[in-house]
Design a protein around this motif. Structure first.
Motif, short mmCIF file in Angstrom:
data_model
loop_
_atom_site.label_atom_id
_atom_site.label_comp_id
_atom_site.label_asym_id
_atom_site.label_seq_id
_atom_site.Cartn_x
_atom_site.Cartn_y
_atom_site.Cartn_z
N GLU A 621 -75.70 73.49 45.22
CA GLU A 621 -75.76 72.12 45.72
C GLU A 621 -75.80 72.09 47.25
O GLU A 621 -76.52 71.29 47.85
N ARG A 622 -75.02 72.98 47.88
CA ARG A 622 -74.98 73.02 49.34
C ARG A 622 -76.34 73.44 49.91
O ARG A 622 -76.83 72.85 50.88
N TYR A 623 -76.94 74.45 49.29
CA TYR A 623 -78.23 74.93 49.80
C TYR A 623 -79.36 73.95 49.48
O TYR A 623 -80.30 73.81 50.26
N LYS A 624 -79.25 73.24 48.34
CA LYS A 624 -80.25 72.22 48.03
C LYS A 624 -80.21 71.10 49.06
O LYS A 624 -81.24 70.60 49.51
N LYS A 625 -78.98 70.71 49.45
CA LYS A 625 -78.83 69.66 50.44
C LYS A 625 -79.44 70.09 51.77
O LYS A 625 -80.11 69.28 52.45
N ARG A 626 -79.22 71.34 52.14
CA ARG A 626 -79.81 71.84 53.39
C ARG A 626 -81.32 71.84 53.30
O ARG A 626 -82.02 71.47 54.25
N PHE A 627 -81.85 72.27 52.15
CA PHE A 627 -83.30 72.32 51.96
C PHE A 627 -83.92 70.94 52.07
O PHE A 627 -84.97 70.75 52.71
N HIS A 628 -83.24 69.92 51.47
CA HIS A 628 -83.80 68.58 51.45
C HIS A 628 -83.72 67.89 52.81
O HIS A 628 -84.37 66.87 53.03
N MET A 629 -82.89 68.42 53.72
CA MET A 629 -82.91 67.91 55.09
C MET A 629 -84.27 68.18 55.74
O MET A 629 -84.73 67.42 56.59
N PHE A 630 -84.92 69.27 55.29
CA PHE A 630 -86.25 69.60 55.81
C PHE A 630 -87.35 68.98 54.94
O PHE A 630 -88.38 68.57 55.45
N ASP A 631 -87.09 68.92 53.64
CA ASP A 631 -88.06 68.35 52.70
C ASP A 631 -87.75 66.87 52.50
O ASP A 631 -87.30 66.43 51.42
#
Length: 722
Positions: A621-631
């Motif tokens: 969940e933490r890495y998905k949130k980081r990814f979606h900051m860019f996406d």
């Protein structure tokens, strides 16, 4: 026509190969035979003859102009170059043929040690083997010579043997003291015993539990492959005429003819054929020993048994700056060295039997075995990560069976000189440390067998190029006189010796206040652009020559080497007049070399082969949130435009080419975008230690933290308080 009389060959220039010629008269004598081109070269060569190596074009002229050589040597590794140096100093007309670059094979891929062989002495004592003892004795004498012949390149290195059982302490202590005793007056420094506390103080990474103490002894260390071109340079001062001379094809036709393909298609010599005559041919081809012997006699039995040695390079923090470690008791009986080298740590094994006779490719099994052994003697506080392997390579050591020995099944760690019925002389076996003694024995045999008019061996005590005026403080003059960075100056001084001034003179002005000159190829290594230009003068002909042998980038960090390649190719293109197509070919060839032979493949496989994502739900969940900051658009992937947008919002700037490189490291399917699954694979691999130093992971984490700080709500003052 037999070898013992003369060897006639046809040389076809046009295969990208190199040749070295020694002992000829001045080039001006060839003027009438070869026309105006040779006349110009001769006039230019004579004034600087003793100061500079001849050009490759001059060398090819000399090769085809000599009516008959005394000695023709096949193989430009340590042994071949040593034979050429020995023959030249005896006054023999000598030609050296090497199919690739000097020391491009086994000679550049060994453990960077100058040693007598502690384990061979153990075998000599345990088995009462006089031959093994003599080999160690000779190697220790040659060790002292090597350290004296190149003081700028070499140094004594303390090596620790950690002791984990009480009974081993006296056992190893006696063995090491015998090692010192055999060295006699040439002992580098006396060995000594350390208590557990002192051992941990000097080598804090060691595993503490059950550690009894340690024993420290001394051997030598140096960047071995540099000897070859510098041995040729030394021969030039002894009035032989070495040049860039590489063997393209080597075949013996009907036991009488040597076929040699020389040169480069870019030269005006391309397509010409000429005869090469020699009284004696020496086979110094290492793992290819038997291939050449069978060209002379198809029925001759094999004497070479290739043995692979795998090495990996890790960050310098895995070992102290000036202390190596030897593990003589690995799980499969092999010895592992763990050494500081070029501010990195090199770990490697020796003597793994193999059927490969070319450059083997390091496998994941090889790398994992070394890592498992490293974990065995490093403490649990040091996490040994697969992702910290910066480069990996495998070299072939050509062990031999002595054909004159009663026990033909026993492999000799010593060298063997054989003479065929036709007079072909073969030198095989041995090791880097004893290259001079091997060359001496080979040329002695050549002189006897072919009745050559030559003096006695004069290479003992001879110093290599760069050693004469070198001193430990020479680098200070480089800093003061040329405005080089101290780290760069130290690198140049310890690599080129007193020739470092020649490199400094051609270094470009940086345009900065400091350093004044010396543009680096990559920021974290002290190699500068001027070394590429100088490398071309020392017969580098490909980008691979530069990244692997004129510098050591490929052996230290494959990613850094790849980063430096475009600039290296541009510089070489200017020096060698390459067209755009040639530049592209060189770039692709060098990348292929890094990918397969220097471990880039096994490094990238850590991500591409790891489809399994083993992350805790909270981490996902933490890495998905980081990814979606860019996406932001929820596309399921990010592109370079997405990354640029986020970087602009946090005032971070990275040029577009660098961003392409960063994303390409993680873009597994190479479609120009990083998908969520690829990003999660990356983070999973990082957590497991399979990948380290990912620029994309660090960049995204840094951008996320900066964005959070900018979005934080400010807290107003309460309006007074106490």
């Amino acid at each position: 026509m037999a070898f013992r009389k003369a060897v006639k060959g046809t040389a076809v220039i046009g295969g990208g190969a190199i040749a070295t010629v020694f002992g000829l008269s001045q080039f001006s004598q060839h003027r009438n035979k070869h026309g105006a081109l040779v006349q110009v070269q001769a006039e230019e060569a004579v004034p600087v003859r003793k100061e500079h190596l001849p050009t490759r074009e001059q060398q090819l002229v000399a090769l085809q102009s000599c009516e008959e050589f005394d000695v023709l040597i096949i193989g430009g590794g340590a042994t071949g170059c040593g034979c050429a140096l020995d023959a030249a100093t005896r006054g023999l007309k000598t030609a050296l043929l090497e199919r690739d670059d000097f020391s491009s094979g086994t000679s550049s891929r060994s453990t960077k040690l100058i040693h007598g062989g502690v384990r061979y002495l153990q075998k000599a004592i345990m088995k009462l083997d006089l031959e093994q003892y003599r080999m160690v004795k000779e190697a220790l004498e040659e060790r002292a010579h090597l350290l004296q012949s190149a003081p700028h390149l070499s140094a004594a290195l303390p090596i620790m043997l950690p002791i984990y059982k009480w009974w081993q302490l006296p056992y190893y202590w006696i063995g090491i003291k015998l090692y010192d005793l055999v060295a006699g007056s040439q002992c580098l420094k006396s060995s000594y015993v350390l208590t557990k506390a002192r051992a941990l103080e000097l080598f804090p990474m060691l595993r503490r539990d059950k550690l009894v103490g340690a024993i420290v002894y001394y051997d030598g260390e140096w960047p071995l492959c540099l000897l070859c071109p510098w041995a040729l340079g030394l021969g030039w001062k002894h009035k032989w005429e070495p040049g860039d001379c590489t063997l393209g094809l080597c075949s013996l036709k009907d036991s009488a003819c040597l076929l040699v393909s020389l040169g480069d298609k870019s030269f005006s010599f391309a397509g010409k054929e000429f005869d090469v005559m020699a009284k004696c041919v020496i086979n110094a081809t290492g793992p290819f020993t038997d291939s050449v012997r069978k060209m002379d006699d198809q029925e001759v039995p094999n004497i070479c048994q290739p043995s692979a040695g795998v090495h990996i390079v890790m960050p310098g923090y895995y070992s102290p700056d000036n202390m190596g470690l030897l593990d003589p008791d690995t799980s499969d009986g092999r010895v592992i060295f763990f050494l500081p080298w070029e501010k990195m740590t090199i770990a490697g094994t020796t003597d793994s039997p193999t059927d490969v006779t070319a450059h083997p490719i390091p496998t994941e099994e090889d790398v994992n075995f070394i890592l498992s052994e490293v974990r065995n003697y490093l403490g649990p506080a040091v996490e040994v990560r697969r992702g910290d392997v910066l480069a990996a390579w495998s070299g072939i050591r050509p062990l031999v069976t002595n054909p004159d020995s009663k026990d033909t099944q026993s492999l000799s760690r010593n060298h063997v000189v054989t003479i065929s019925d036709s007079g072909l002389i073969t030198i095989a076996g041995g090791k880097w440390t004893t290259y001079r003694a091997m060359a001496r024995d080979t040329i002695d045999a050549a002189v006897r067998e072919h009745s050559l008019q030559a003096g006695s061996c004069r290479t003992m005590g001879l110093q290599l190029e760069g050693a004469k005026d070198w001193s430990p403080t020479l680098y200070i003059r480089l800093v003061q006189d040329y405005g080089l960075e101290s780290e760069v100056a130290q690198h140049l001084a310890t690599t080129y010796g007193d020739k470092a001034f020649e490199v400094a003179k051609i270094a470009q002005v940086t345009g900065k206040r400091w350093p004044v000159v010396g543009k680096r190829l990559v920021s974290e290594f002290p190699y500068i652009e001027a070394e590429v230009v100088y490398g071309v003068k020392e017969y580098a002909r490909t980008a691979v020559d530069i990244i692997s042998r004129r510098t050591r980038l490929a052996f230290l960090n494959v990613q850094a080497a790849e980063e430096a390649l475009p600039r290296i190719v541009d510089i070489m293109a200017k020096e060698l007049n390459w067209c755009e197509q040639k530049k592209k070919e060189q770039l692709e060839t060098a990348k292929t070399f890094l990918y397969y032979e220097m471990g880039y493949k096994v490094k990238t496989d850590q991500l591409t082969d790891s489809s399994e994502i083993s992350l805790a739900p909270s981490d996902i969940e933490r890495y998905k949130k980081r990814f979606h900051m860019f996406d932001k658009d929820k596309k399921g992937f990010i592109t370079i435009l997405d990354v640029q947008r986020v970087l602009r919002s946090v005032s971070m700037q990275i040029d577009e080419n660098t961003l392409h490189e960063i994303l390409n490291e993680v873009d597994l399917n190479k479609n120009g975008q990083v998908e969520l699954n690829e990003f999660l694979q990356l983070m999973s691999a990082i957590q497991k230690g399979r990948v380290s130093g990912s620029r994309l992971a660090v960049l995204m984490k840094s951008a996320e933290e900066n964005l959070r700080r900018r979005q934080a709500i400010p807290v107003d003052r309460s309006g007074g308080g106490l």
